[in-house]
Design a protein around this motif. Structure first.
Motif, mmCIF file in Angstrom:
data_model
loop_
_atom_site.group_PDB
_atom_site.id
_atom_site.type_symbol
_atom_site.label_atom_id
_atom_site.label_comp_id
_atom_site.label_asym_id
_atom_site.label_seq_id
_atom_site.Cartn_x
_atom_site.Cartn_y
_atom_site.Cartn_z
ATOM 1 N N PRO A 110 0.839 -1.219 0.000
ATOM 2 C CA PRO A 110 0.000 0.000 0.000
ATOM 3 C C PRO A 110 0.863 1.253 0.000
ATOM 4 N N SER A 111 0.451 2.204 -0.823
ATOM 5 C CA SER A 111 1.162 3.495 -0.893
ATOM 6 C C SER A 111 0.153 4.616 -0.722
ATOM 7 N N PHE A 112 0.668 5.771 -0.378
ATOM 8 C CA PHE A 112 -0.216 6.921 -0.168
ATOM 9 C C PHE A 112 0.574 8.197 -0.403
ATOM 10 N N VAL A 113 -0.151 9.285 -0.602
ATOM 11 C CA VAL A 113 0.475 10.600 -0.733
ATOM 12 C C VAL A 113 0.097 11.394 0.506
ATOM 13 N N PRO A 114 1.085 11.644 1.398
ATOM 14 C CA PRO A 114 0.723 12.328 2.639
ATOM 15 C C PRO A 114 0.309 13.776 2.385
ATOM 16 N N CYS A 115 -0.679 14.216 3.166
ATOM 17 C CA CYS A 115 -1.143 15.608 3.075
ATOM 18 C C CYS A 115 -0.077 16.514 3.697
ATOM 19 N N PRO A 116 0.258 17.671 3.065
ATOM 20 C CA PRO A 116 1.262 18.584 3.629
ATOM 21 C C PRO A 116 0.932 19.012 5.047
ATOM 22 N N ALA A 146 3.606 2.577 3.370
ATOM 23 C CA ALA A 146 3.597 2.093 4.761
ATOM 24 C C ALA A 146 3.631 0.562 4.717
ATOM 25 N N LEU A 147 4.540 -0.015 5.486
ATOM 26 C CA LEU A 147 4.653 -1.483 5.464
ATOM 27 C C LEU A 147 3.517 -2.084 6.290
ATOM 28 N N PRO A 148 2.794 -3.045 5.726
ATOM 29 C CA PRO A 148 1.627 -3.588 6.435
ATOM 30 C C PRO A 148 2.010 -4.343 7.720
ATOM 31 N N ALA A 149 3.226 -4.879 7.777
ATOM 32 C CA ALA A 149 3.584 -5.695 8.942
ATOM 33 C C ALA A 149 3.735 -4.842 10.194
ATOM 34 N N GLY A 151 3.735 -0.986 10.012
ATOM 35 C CA GLY A 151 3.185 0.360 9.907
ATOM 36 C C GLY A 151 4.223 1.438 9.679
ATOM 37 N N HIS A 152 5.509 1.094 9.641
ATOM 38 C CA HIS A 152 6.534 2.099 9.361
ATOM 39 C C HIS A 152 6.358 2.612 7.930
ATOM 40 N N ALA A 153 6.536 3.918 7.759
ATOM 41 C CA ALA A 153 6.304 4.536 6.451
ATOM 42 C C ALA A 153 7.590 5.159 5.933
ATOM 43 N N PHE A 154 7.780 5.103 4.628
ATOM 44 C CA PHE A 154 8.996 5.603 3.963
ATOM 45 C C PHE A 154 8.591 6.190 2.628
ATOM 46 N N HIS A 155 9.533 6.945 2.020
ATOM 47 C CA HIS A 155 9.351 7.287 0.607
ATOM 48 C C HIS A 155 9.201 5.974 -0.150
ATOM 49 N N ALA A 156 8.285 5.949 -1.103
ATOM 50 C CA ALA A 156 8.103 4.720 -1.883
ATOM 51 C C ALA A 156 9.395 4.374 -2.622
ATOM 52 N N GLY A 168 12.983 -7.212 4.742
ATOM 53 C CA GLY A 168 12.547 -6.760 6.067
ATOM 54 C C GLY A 168 12.400 -5.251 6.117
ATOM 55 N N CYS A 169 11.668 -4.776 7.118
ATOM 56 C CA CYS A 169 11.498 -3.334 7.324
ATOM 57 C C CYS A 169 12.858 -2.718 7.657
ATOM 58 N N PRO A 170 13.231 -1.577 7.036
ATOM 59 C CA PRO A 170 14.523 -0.944 7.325
ATOM 60 C C PRO A 170 14.652 -0.493 8.777
ATOM 61 N N VAL A 171 13.533 -0.270 9.464
ATOM 62 C CA VAL A 171 13.578 0.242 10.837
ATOM 63 C C VAL A 171 13.573 -0.902 11.846
ATOM 64 N N CYS A 172 12.584 -1.790 11.747
ATOM 65 C CA CYS A 172 12.437 -2.801 12.797
ATOM 66 C C CYS A 172 12.696 -4.219 12.295
ATOM 67 N N ARG A 173 13.060 -4.363 11.029
ATOM 68 C CA ARG A 173 13.406 -5.674 10.465
ATOM 69 C C ARG A 173 12.226 -6.640 10.410
ATOM 70 N N ALA A 174 11.026 -6.149 10.632
ATOM 71 C CA ALA A 174 9.860 -7.031 10.530
ATOM 72 C C ALA A 174 9.731 -7.508 9.084
#
Ligand SMILES: [Zn+2]
Ligand SMILES: [Zn+2]
Length: 181
Positions: A110-116, A146-149, A151-156, A168-174
């Motif tokens: 899943p991807s999204f465009v965050p509101c400013p 946002a990674l579904p496992a 919830g951490h979000a990054f630039h796509a 794995g997730c770059p932050v928590c390795r999930a």
């Protein structure tokens, strides 16, 4: 070597009348001694031959092992050369082995465009959303994932490049699980 030692005293008592028996007594131990000697020589010879055969067997096994290792090493080298030749352009290194997710699966995340106006993404707009990969703040119009496992979000773009190399997730390795739609 008991028989010859027992035979000598009987030899010293040889001049007694029954010469044949004495001779028999003399000869029998002597023959037994000679037989024992021959036997022991034979046993020694057999042992030496057995040791020699064992040694030769070990040597042959070692030579065979060395040859097998040499052949295996050559095979590996040739395989490496073939792989090197098979690569279309020898000046560019071959691509790293794909251990991450295939790009087709990454696109399904899943991807999204965050509101400013959306800061941290949880309603508290005190701090801007920061991409943990490039440490850049979110800007208007950027696509995020946002990674579904976890919830951490990054630039796509950042997380897509990461996920191609690591699943794995770059932050928590999930482990990133691709949602089945
Ligand atoms: Zn980023
Ligand atoms: Zn995470």
């Amino acid at each position: 070597m008991a028989p010859p030692a027992a035979g000598r005293p009987s030899a010293s008592a040889a001049p007694e009348p029954p010469l044949r028996e004495a001779a028999k007594r003399r000869r029998a131990p002597a023959c037994a001694g000679a037989g024992a000697r021959i036997l022991s020589l034979g046993v020694r010879g057999a042992v030496m031959v057995a040791a020699l055969v064992l040694f030769l067997l070990f040597a042959a096994a070692a030579v065979i092992l060395m040859l097998a290792l040499l052949v295996a090493a050559r095979g590996f080298r040739q395989q490496g050369r073939r792989r090197h030749r098979a690569s279309p352009d020898s000046s560019t290194p071959p691509p790293p082995p794909a251990v991450g997710l295939p790009s087709a699966k990454i696109r399904l995340l899943p991807s999204f465009v965050p509101c400013p106006c959306d800061g941290g993404g949880d309603g508290s707009s005190s701090s801007p959303r920061i991409c943990p990969v490039c440490l850049d703040a979110a800007r208007a119009g950027e696509r995020w994932r946002a990674l579904p496992a976890c919830g951490h979000a990054f630039h796509a773009a950042c997380v897509d490049r990461w996920l191609l190399l690591s699943p794995g997730c770059p932050v928590c390795r999930a482990t990133v699980s691709v949602p089945v739609s």
